[in-house]
Design a protein around this motif. Structure first.
Motif, PDB file in Angstrom:
ATOM      1  N   LEU B  55      -3.709 -12.008   2.542  1.00 16.34           N
ATOM      2  CA  LEU B  55      -2.511 -11.243   2.955  1.00 16.34           C
ATOM      3  C   LEU B  55      -1.588 -11.048   1.524  1.00 16.34           C
ATOM      4  O   LEU B  55      -1.149 -10.171   1.356  1.00 16.34           O
ATOM      5  CB  LEU B  55      -1.413 -11.960   3.692  1.00 16.34           C
ATOM      6  CG  LEU B  55      -1.651 -11.630   5.182  1.00 16.34           C
ATOM      7  CD1 LEU B  55      -0.746 -12.757   5.901  1.00 16.34           C
ATOM      8  CD2 LEU B  55      -0.962 -10.366   5.453  1.00 16.34           C
ATOM      9  N   GLN B  56      -1.800 -12.274   0.557  1.00 16.99           N
ATOM     10  CA  GLN B  56      -1.147 -11.967  -0.376  1.00 16.99           C
ATOM     11  C   GLN B  56      -1.672 -10.712  -1.401  1.00 16.99           C
ATOM     12  O   GLN B  56      -0.960 -10.085  -2.100  1.00 16.99           O
ATOM     13  CB  GLN B  56      -1.428 -13.360  -1.277  1.00 16.99           C
ATOM     14  CG  GLN B  56      -0.877 -13.371  -2.597  1.00 16.99           C
ATOM     15  CD  GLN B  56       0.078 -14.504  -2.903  1.00 16.99           C
ATOM     16  OE1 GLN B  56       0.467 -15.265  -2.072  1.00 16.99           O
ATOM     17  NE2 GLN B  56       0.282 -14.458  -4.320  1.00 16.99           N
ATOM     18  N   ILE B  57      -3.006 -10.613  -1.442  1.00 16.05           N
ATOM     19  CA  ILE B  57      -3.670  -9.701  -2.260  1.00 16.05           C
ATOM     20  C   ILE B  57      -3.048  -8.287  -1.706  1.00 16.05           C
ATOM     21  O   ILE B  57      -2.817  -7.377  -2.442  1.00 16.05           O
ATOM     22  CB  ILE B  57      -5.225  -9.748  -2.254  1.00 16.05           C
ATOM     23  CG1 ILE B  57      -5.615 -10.980  -2.946  1.00 16.05           C
ATOM     24  CG2 ILE B  57      -5.618  -8.501  -2.915  1.00 16.05           C
ATOM     25  CD1 ILE B  57      -7.004 -11.257  -2.926  1.00 16.05           C
ATOM     26  N   MET B  58      -3.097  -8.128  -0.339  1.00 12.50           N
ATOM     27  CA  MET B  58      -2.797  -6.838   0.255  1.00 12.50           C
ATOM     28  C   MET B  58      -1.302  -6.630  -0.166  1.00 12.50           C
ATOM     29  O   MET B  58      -1.007  -5.353  -0.622  1.00 12.50           O
ATOM     30  CB  MET B  58      -2.968  -6.771   1.754  1.00 12.50           C
ATOM     31  CG  MET B  58      -2.664  -5.601   2.331  1.00 12.50           C
ATOM     32  SD  MET B  58      -2.625  -5.658   4.101  1.00 12.50           S
ATOM     33  CE  MET B  58      -1.019  -6.250   4.523  1.00 12.50           C
ATOM     34  N   MET B  59      -0.403  -7.602  -0.037  1.00 14.35           N
ATOM     35  CA  MET B  59       0.858  -7.184  -0.049  1.00 14.35           C
ATOM     36  C   MET B  59       1.099  -6.897  -1.676  1.00 14.35           C
ATOM     37  O   MET B  59       1.881  -5.977  -2.207  1.00 14.35           O
ATOM     38  CB  MET B  59       1.986  -8.633   0.037  1.00 14.35           C
ATOM     39  CG  MET B  59       2.018  -8.826   1.599  1.00 14.35           C
ATOM     40  SD  MET B  59       2.541  -7.923   2.533  1.00 14.35           S
ATOM     41  CE  MET B  59       4.149  -7.741   1.994  1.00 14.35           C
ATOM     42  N   TYR B  60       0.705  -7.632  -2.560  1.00 16.23           N
ATOM     43  CA  TYR B  60       0.866  -7.413  -3.984  1.00 16.23           C
ATOM     44  C   TYR B  60       0.053  -6.254  -4.618  1.00 16.23           C
ATOM     45  O   TYR B  60       0.580  -5.701  -5.614  1.00 16.23           O
ATOM     46  CB  TYR B  60       0.669  -8.803  -4.862  1.00 16.23           C
ATOM     47  CG  TYR B  60       1.774  -9.703  -4.631  1.00 16.23           C
ATOM     48  CD1 TYR B  60       3.040  -9.390  -4.971  1.00 16.23           C
ATOM     49  CD2 TYR B  60       1.676 -10.794  -3.794  1.00 16.23           C
ATOM     50  CE1 TYR B  60       4.086 -10.006  -4.371  1.00 16.23           C
ATOM     51  CE2 TYR B  60       2.760 -11.472  -3.261  1.00 16.23           C
ATOM     52  CZ  TYR B  60       4.078 -11.137  -3.661  1.00 16.23           C
ATOM     53  OH  TYR B  60       5.127 -12.068  -3.433  1.00 16.23           O
ATOM     54  N   ILE B  61      -1.071  -5.744  -3.925  1.00 19.53           N
ATOM     55  CA  ILE B  61      -1.698  -4.494  -4.628  1.00 19.53           C
ATOM     56  C   ILE B  61      -0.628  -3.445  -4.341  1.00 19.53           C
ATOM     57  O   ILE B  61      -0.236  -2.800  -4.820  1.00 19.53           O
ATOM     58  CB  ILE B  61      -2.862  -4.206  -4.158  1.00 19.53           C
ATOM     59  CG1 ILE B  61      -3.929  -5.327  -4.973  1.00 19.53           C
ATOM     60  CG2 ILE B  61      -3.558  -3.063  -4.595  1.00 19.53           C
ATOM     61  CD1 ILE B  61      -5.327  -4.877  -4.732  1.00 19.53           C
ATOM     62  N   GLY B  62      -0.605  -3.541  -2.790  1.00 14.19           N
ATOM     63  CA  GLY B  62       0.429  -2.135  -2.378  1.00 14.19           C
ATOM     64  C   GLY B  62       1.585  -2.145  -2.784  1.00 14.19           C
ATOM     65  O   GLY B  62       2.184  -1.288  -3.443  1.00 14.19           O
ATOM     66  N   GLY B  63       2.522  -3.113  -2.737  1.00  9.39           N
ATOM     67  CA  GLY B  63       3.646  -3.515  -2.896  1.00  9.39           C
ATOM     68  C   GLY B  63       4.066  -3.211  -4.461  1.00  9.39           C
ATOM     69  O   GLY B  63       4.839  -2.628  -4.834  1.00  9.39           O
ATOM     70  N   MET B  64       3.066  -4.172  -5.216  1.00 15.95           N
ATOM     71  CA  MET B  64       3.254  -4.042  -6.727  1.00 15.95           C
ATOM     72  C   MET B  64       3.091  -2.188  -7.249  1.00 15.95           C
ATOM     73  O   MET B  64       3.877  -2.082  -8.056  1.00 15.95           O
ATOM     74  CB  MET B  64       2.419  -4.809  -7.299  1.00 15.95           C
ATOM     75  CG  MET B  64       2.808  -5.452  -8.646  1.00 15.95           C
ATOM     76  SD  MET B  64       4.510  -6.185  -8.720  1.00 15.95           S
ATOM     77  CE  MET B  64       3.656  -7.812  -7.790  1.00 15.95           C
ATOM     78  N   LEU B  65       2.255  -1.778  -6.663  1.00 17.75           N
ATOM     79  CA  LEU B  65       2.134  -0.439  -7.249  1.00 17.75           C
ATOM     80  C   LEU B  65       3.185   0.196  -6.877  1.00 17.75           C
ATOM     81  O   LEU B  65       3.731   1.134  -7.759  1.00 17.75           O
ATOM     82  CB  LEU B  65       0.754   0.176  -6.551  1.00 17.75           C
ATOM     83  CG  LEU B  65      -0.662  -0.403  -7.260  1.00 17.75           C
ATOM     84  CD1 LEU B  65      -1.568   0.231  -6.573  1.00 17.75           C
ATOM     85  CD2 LEU B  65      -0.504   0.053  -8.763  1.00 17.75           C
ATOM     86  N   VAL B  66       3.497   0.264  -5.525  1.00 17.09           N
ATOM     87  CA  VAL B  66       5.054   1.124  -5.372  1.00 17.09           C
ATOM     88  C   VAL B  66       6.171   0.756  -6.168  1.00 17.09           C
ATOM     89  O   VAL B  66       6.873   1.527  -6.791  1.00 17.09           O
ATOM     90  CB  VAL B  66       5.358   0.598  -3.858  1.00 17.09           C
ATOM     91  CG1 VAL B  66       6.442   1.418  -3.590  1.00 17.09           C
ATOM     92  CG2 VAL B  66       4.211   1.308  -3.027  1.00 17.09           C
TER      93      VAL B  66
END
Lengths: 302, 381
Positions: B55-66
Motif C-alpha cells: 500500500l505504501q509503495i502504491m500510494m507513494y509512487i502514484g501520489g508522489m508523481l502527481v
C-alpha cells in the motif's frame, strides 16, 4: 536455503522465461497487427543518443525501473497449477502496485533526459496514471469479490465452473479499456505518441532503447495475462495442458486489445480523464454492485 | 539474509531522506522522498506486513508523481538549476551533483546529437533569422548550470520577430541567454491562464515581458564577479504551466538597461526571496535537530526498553483479517466513509460539468482547450 532456494531460483527463471516468451509474442503481434508504440523511431541499438541536458543517474534509471516493474509483475502470473514465480497471498494487488514502476520509469527517464518531448511524456503519463488507476482497481474488484481472494492462483481456481467473463461482462469490458490505458496502447498512447515524437522513446538509444521496447512489449503481455487470469479462467481448459491454454488466452486477449486500438481514434489526456471519471468509474461501481448482488443470490463459486 | 535486507532498506530510507532534504532540485527531492518511502515499505515487508508495504509503495509512487507534477507546475525552479550555483555544504553538493555549473557541458556540441530533431541553432545564427532562440551557453556563464535546466531543450522554432529584441542578442562571453518563443496563437489560452495564476498583476498579453530578477545577492562560489546575476524568465513560454527557466544567466547591468521597460517588474515577483529559501539561517538548527533525533533513536535501539508487546499471532492472510474487521466491527464507519467518497466523486463530476460556471471566463478557456487539445509541439518534426 535448500528447497526454498530452489523455489526462488525456479520462480525467477520461470518469470524470466514467461516474460521473454511474452515479449517475443508481443513483438510478433505488433508487427503483424499494428505499428508499434514508438515505431516512428527505428531501434537504434548500435548508436546511443547523446543528450546535453541529461541527468546522469535518472536518465538510465528510467528503463531499468520500467523493466523491473514488468518483471516483478510477471512473477505472480500463474501459467499452470504450481507453475508460478511466487504465489503471494496478495498477488493481484501486488501486480497493480509493481506495474506503477513503469510510470516511475517514464518519469525518471523523461525528466532525466531533459529534452522537451521526454519531459512532456512524463507529464502526460502522470495524468494518465491518475485517469486509469481507479477504474482499473474497480475492474479488479469484481473478479476479486467473486474469488474471495487476492491470490492469483485462487482467482483462477475459483473459475473452474464458469469463467468470470460470463458472470460479469461489464467488468471484462472495463478491464479491456483500463488495461489498454495501463499498457499505453493505441487509443491511449498519448504519453508516447507521435505528436511529441515518441516522448521518452525519442530520447533514448542503445541499450536503453532496447530496455524500453522490451518493457513496453512485456507490459502489454503481463496486462493481457492478468486479464486472462481475472476473467478468462487462466490455465483452465479442456484437452490442452495448462500453460498452453494460458498462453492462448493471453495471446487472444493481446490480439483483441491491439485490434481494438486500431478501431478507435486516439484520445488526448484530457479526454482520457473525462472518459475515466465520467464513464468508467460509474460503470465500475455499477459492476461492483451487480457482482455483490450476484454473490448474494448465490451465483458464482461458493 | 534478513539482516542484509534490513540494512539495504534502512540505508535506502535514510539516504533517501537525507537526499530529499539536501538536494537543490525539487524533482530530485520528490524522487528521493519516494525512495525513502520505498525503503520503509521494504521494512514493512520484512516485518511480514506485506499489505501495508505494498500500500505504501502504491500510494507513494502514484501520489508522489502527481505531487511532483504539481510542484513543477507551480514552482519557479523545479530543476534546481538556479540554486545550484550557490554556496552549498558538502552533502548538498553531493546530492545536487549534476546540477552544478559544468563548463564542459555547456558548449554547443550537444545540440547536434539531439535525436528529437529540435533544431537548435547557435546564437549567432538565430539572432539573425528572428527565431526567439538564442541558445548560447558560453564559457563564462556564471553560476548557472545550463546543462540541467530540464525543460529548456525544445526552444521554440517559430518565428517571433515581435518578441525578438535587442537584448536577446548574444552580446558577450559573460552572458548566456536563452529565450523561448513558445507563445503561438493557439496556445494563448494556456499561457494566459497560467500567467494570471502566477503573476497576478501581469498582463497576459504582454508576452515578451522579460522579468529580470536579481538573485545574486549571495555570490555563488563560481560567480563572484557577477554582482547581480539576473534570472530572466521568458514570460511567453509558460504554456501548459511549464515554466521554462530560460535564459538564466549572469548578465551585467547593461542588458538590464536594454529591456529597461521591464525593469519595473522587478518588485512584482518575489523570486529573489524564493531563491534564497534554501540558505535560511535555520539550516544548522535543522541539522542539529536531525542529529539529536538520530541519537535518540539509536540510543533506544541499543537500550531496548521493555515495552509491552502484543501477543497476537501474525497471520499471513492479513487482507482477510482487515476485511473481517471492516465488515464486522467497523462496518458503520466503513460504509459511511464509502458513502462520503461516493458523494465526493459525484460532486466532483457534477462540478466539473462544463457550463456550470457561466460567468467565469477562465472556465470557457479550459472548456475550449479541452475540446480542441493543442498538439504541443507541432513545430517539431
Amino acid at each position: 536455503m535448500g528447497v526454498a532456494g530452489i523455489g526462488i531460483v525456479g520462480g525467477a527463471f520461470l518469470t524470466l522465461l514467461a516474460l521473454c516468451v511474452g515479449a517475443a509474442l508481443t513483438f510478433w503481434l505488433e508487427r503483424a497487427l499494428t505499428p508499434a508504440v514508438g515505431a516512428a523511431q527505428p531501434l537504434t541499438l548500435d548508436q546511443d543518443v547523446q543528450l546535453g541536458h541529461a541527468d546522469r543517474w535518472m536518465y538510465p534509471a528510467g528503463p531499468i525501473s520500467a523493466l523491473f516493474g514488468v518483471t516483478a509483475a510477471a512473477a505472480v502470473l500463474p501459467f499452470g497449477p504450481g507453475l508460478i514465480g511466487a504465489d503471494l497471498g496478495i498477488g493481484a494487488f501486488y501486480f497493480i502496485v509493481v506495474v506503477d514502476f513503469v510510470v516511475l520509469g517514464v518519469a525518471l527517464g523523461g525528466w532525466g533526459a531533459g529534452s522537451r518531448n521526454a519531459v512532456e511524456s512524463f507529464y502526460r503519463i502522470t495524468a494518465q496514471l491518475v485517469s486509469y488507476v481507479v477504474p482499473l482497481g474497480l475492474a479488479y474488484v469484481g473478479a476479486l469479490m467473486m474469488a474471495a481472494s487476492l491470490s492469483t492462483t485462487r482467482i483462477v481456481e475459483a473459475q473452474s465452473d464458469v469463467w468470470f467473463i460470463v458472470l460479469q461482462p461489464l467488468g471484462f469490458i472495463l478491464y479491456l479499456i483500463t488495461g489498454l490505458m495501463q499498457a499505453y496502447r493505441a487509443p491511449f498512447y498519448e504519453p508516447l505518441s507521435e505528436h511529441i515524437g515518441g516522448g521518452v522513446l525519442s530520447a533514448v538509444g542503445g541499450w536503453k532503447a532496447l530496455l524500453w521496447r522490451v518493457s513496453l512489449a512485456g507490459l502489454l503481455f503481463v496486462v493481457a495475462a492478468m486479464g486472462a487470469l481475472l476473467y478468462l479462467g487462466g490455465w483452465l481448459g479442456p484437452w490442452l495442458p495448462g500453460p498452453v491454454w494460458m498462453l492462448l488466452k493471453t495471446f487472444a486477449l493481446m490480439a483483441l486489445m491491439l485490434w481494438l486500438g486500431r478501431r478507435f481514434k486516439p484520445l488526448s489526456t484530457a479526454q482520457m480523464l473525462s472518459l475515466s471519471w465520467r464513464i468508467l468509474i460509474p460503470a465500475g461501481l455499477l459492476n461492483v454492485l451487480i457482482v455483490g448482488g450476484l454473490i448474494l443470490a448465490g451465483v458464482g463459486p461458493q | 539474509m534478513q539482516w542484509l535486507a534490513f540494512g539495504l532498506f534502512a540505508l535506502l530510507a535514510v539516504l533517501g531522506a537525507l537526499g530529499m532534504t539536501t538536494t537543490m532540485s525539487m524533482f530530485r527531492s520528490g524522487i528521493f522522498l519516494m525512495a525513502s518511502f520505498i525503503g520503509v515499505a521494504g521494512l514493512f515487508i520484512l516485518l511480514s506486513a506485506d499489505l501495508i508495504g505494498l500500500l505504501q509503495i502504491m500510494m507513494y509512487i502514484g501520489g508522489m508523481l502527481v505531487m511532483i507534477l504539481f510542484m513543477l507546475l507551480f514552482s519557479m525552479d523545479p530543476g534546481g538549476a538556479m540554486m545550484a550555483g550557490m554556496q552549498m555544504s558538502p552533502v548538498e553538493r553531493l546530492f545536487s551533483r549534476g546540477l552544478k555549473p559544468q563548463g564542459e557541458n555547456d558548449g554547443n556540441g550537444h545540440q547536434g546529437h539531439d535525436m528529437a530533431g529540435m533544431g537548435h541553432g547557435d546564437a549567432s545564427s538565430s539572432a539573425d533569422d528572428g527565431h526567439g532562440q538564442a541558445d548560447a551557453p558560453s564559457d563564462g556563464m556564471a553560476g548557472m548550470d545550463h546543462g540541467s535546466m530540464k525543460m529548456d531543450m525544445g526552444d521554440g522554432n517559430r518565428a517571433h520577430p515581435a518578441h525578438h529584441h535587442a537584448a536577446m542578442n548574444h552580446a558577450g562571453a559573460d552572458e548566456a541567454q536563452m529565450t523561448h518563443g513558445d507563445s503561438g496563437p493557439e496556445q494563448s489560452t494556456w499561457g494566459a491562464d497560467h500567467s494570471r495564476m502566477t503573476h497576478g498583476e501581469m498582463d497576459a498579453g504582454q508576452t515578451q515581458a522579460h522579468h529580470a530578477m536579481p538573485h545574486g545577492e549571495e555570490p555563488g562560489p563560481v560567480s563572484p564577479e557577477s554582482g547581480s546575476g539576473q534570472a530572466q524568465m521568458d514570460h511567453s513560454s509558460m504554456d501548459h504551466g511549464k515554466m521554462d527557466m530560460g535564459g538564466m544567466s549572469g548578465m551585467d547591468h547593461g542588458d538590464m538597461q536594454m529591456d529597461g521597460d521591464m525593469g519595473g517588474m522587478n518588485g512584482d515577483m518575489d523570486m529573489g526571496g524564493m531563491d534564497m529559501s534554501m540558505v535560511t539561517p535555520a539550516r544548522p538548527w535543522a541539522a542539529w535537530l536531525g542529529l539529536a533525533v538520530t541519537a535518540v533513536l539509536v540510543g533506544l535501539l541499543l537500550w531496548r526498553p521493555a515495552w509491552p508487546i502484543s501477543n497476537v499471532a501474525f497471520s499471513t492472510d492479513s487482507p482477510q483479517q482487515i476485511g473481517m474487521l471492516l465488515m464486522g466491527k467497523y462496518m458503520i464507519a466503513f460504509e459511511g466513509a464509502g458513502l462520503l467518497i461516493l458523494l465526493g466523486i459525484f460532486g466532483a463530476v457534477f462540478l466539473q460539468r462544463p457550463g456550470s460556471h457561466p460567468s467565469d471566463p477562465g472556465r470557457e478557456a479550459y472548456v475550449t482547450a479541452d475540446k480542441n487539445p493543442v498538439p504541443i509541439s507541432k513545430d517539431e518534426p
